[in-house]
Design a protein around this motif. Structure first.
Motif, PDB file in Angstrom:
ATOM      1  N   GLU A   1      -2.749   9.443   9.086  1.00  0.00           N
ATOM      2  CA  GLU A   1      -2.893   8.744   9.100  1.00  0.00           C
ATOM      3  C   GLU A   1      -3.224   7.859   7.309  1.00  0.00           C
ATOM      4  O   GLU A   1      -2.112   7.082   6.677  1.00  0.00           O
ATOM      5  N   ASN A   2      -2.334   9.169   6.492  1.00  0.00           N
ATOM      6  CA  ASN A   2      -2.595   9.310   5.062  1.00  0.00           C
ATOM      7  C   ASN A   2      -1.001   9.073   4.789  1.00  0.00           C
ATOM      8  O   ASN A   2      -0.321   8.213   3.941  1.00  0.00           O
ATOM      9  N   ASP A   3      -0.597   9.712   5.829  1.00  0.00           N
ATOM     10  CA  ASP A   3       1.340   9.557   6.128  1.00  0.00           C
ATOM     11  C   ASP A   3       2.245   8.053   5.926  1.00  0.00           C
ATOM     12  O   ASP A   3       2.779   7.519   5.710  1.00  0.00           O
ATOM     13  N   ARG A   4       1.080   8.065   7.237  1.00  0.00           N
ATOM     14  CA  ARG A   4       1.880   6.126   7.056  1.00  0.00           C
ATOM     15  C   ARG A   4       1.374   5.243   6.356  1.00  0.00           C
ATOM     16  O   ARG A   4       1.790   4.427   6.463  1.00  0.00           O
ATOM     17  N   SER A   5      -0.314   5.901   5.418  1.00  0.00           N
ATOM     18  CA  SER A   5       0.012   4.825   4.548  1.00  0.00           C
ATOM     19  C   SER A   5       1.006   5.020   3.356  1.00  0.00           C
ATOM     20  O   SER A   5       1.267   4.199   2.838  1.00  0.00           O
ATOM     21  N   ILE A   6       1.194   6.207   3.050  1.00  0.00           N
ATOM     22  CA  ILE A   6       2.026   6.328   2.209  1.00  0.00           C
ATOM     23  C   ILE A   6       4.191   5.339   2.340  1.00  0.00           C
ATOM     24  O   ILE A   6       4.238   4.921   1.651  1.00  0.00           O
ATOM     25  N   LEU A   7       3.887   5.807   3.492  1.00  0.00           N
ATOM     26  CA  LEU A   7       5.065   5.077   4.163  1.00  0.00           C
ATOM     27  C   LEU A   7       5.367   3.418   4.478  1.00  0.00           C
ATOM     28  O   LEU A   7       6.287   3.218   3.451  1.00  0.00           O
ATOM     29  N   ASN A   8       4.328   3.015   4.272  1.00  0.00           N
ATOM     30  CA  ASN A   8       3.731   1.507   4.043  1.00  0.00           C
ATOM     31  C   ASN A   8       4.135   0.950   2.965  1.00  0.00           C
ATOM     32  O   ASN A   8       4.528  -0.146   2.828  1.00  0.00           O
ATOM     33  N   ALA A   9       3.249   1.774   2.389  1.00  0.00           N
ATOM     34  CA  ALA A   9       2.954   1.716   0.588  1.00  0.00           C
ATOM     35  C   ALA A   9       4.351   1.476  -0.047  1.00  0.00           C
ATOM     36  O   ALA A   9       5.013   0.514  -0.869  1.00  0.00           O
TER      37      ALA A   9
END
Length: 157
Positions: A10-18
């Motif tokens: 989830e953190n990786d996905r959040s980083i990518l989206n941001a």
């Protein structure tokens, strides 16, 4: 990155989206947004870059703001499907700045190119470079009338 899909939490996905929303966000602001330490966030970003999930960070330039008012989709058919032909044609298209995307296709056409040009005369100049680059069986152009949707962000599953 290879065809093997990266395991993202989830953190990786959040980083990518941001980063897809704003790649210029500071590391401190990104870490704060995700409730991570700056060091932990930095390590994750570096891991995503090293694994090829993040290919590069760029500025998106408005084509119209720099005089590239016409988007042209060029369909190419060839009678030569050899690796040598593709290498020659790919090298030639790589040298033409107006070719912003280049795909090998399945179906009725062999290759699809996206061009950004200033006007029809500019397209004709690029067209002449394309037909001089390699033997082509057929070249067809479609001019975009209106851009309805343009998204650079990759949907993150």
């Amino acid at each position: 990155m290879t065809n093997k899909m990266a395991k993202l939490d989830e953190n990786d996905r959040s980083i990518l989206n941001a980063l897809q929303r704003d790649a210029s966000i500071s590391l401190d602001a990104l870490a704060s947004e995700l409730s991570l330490s700056t060091n932990a966030c930095w390590r994750r970003v570096k891991k995503l870059e090293a694994s090829g999930v993040i290919e590069r960070r760029v500025a998106l330039v408005s084509p119209e703001a720099v005089g590239l008012n016409i988007t042209v989709f060029v369909s190419v058919k060839t009678d030569d499907h050899s690796a040598q032909w593709l290498e020659k044609f790919a090298k030639a298209t790589a040298s033409i700045a107006e070719v912003t995307e280049f795909y090998r296709m399945a179906g009725d056409i062999d290759y699809l190119l996206k061009l950004l040009v200033s006007d029809v005369a500019d397209y004709d100049r690029v067209y002449k470079k394309l037909i001089a680059a390699a033997s082509l069986a057929d070249v067809s152009a479609s001019f975009a009338m209106e851009r309805i949707k343009y998204e650079t962000a990759v949907p993150i599953p």
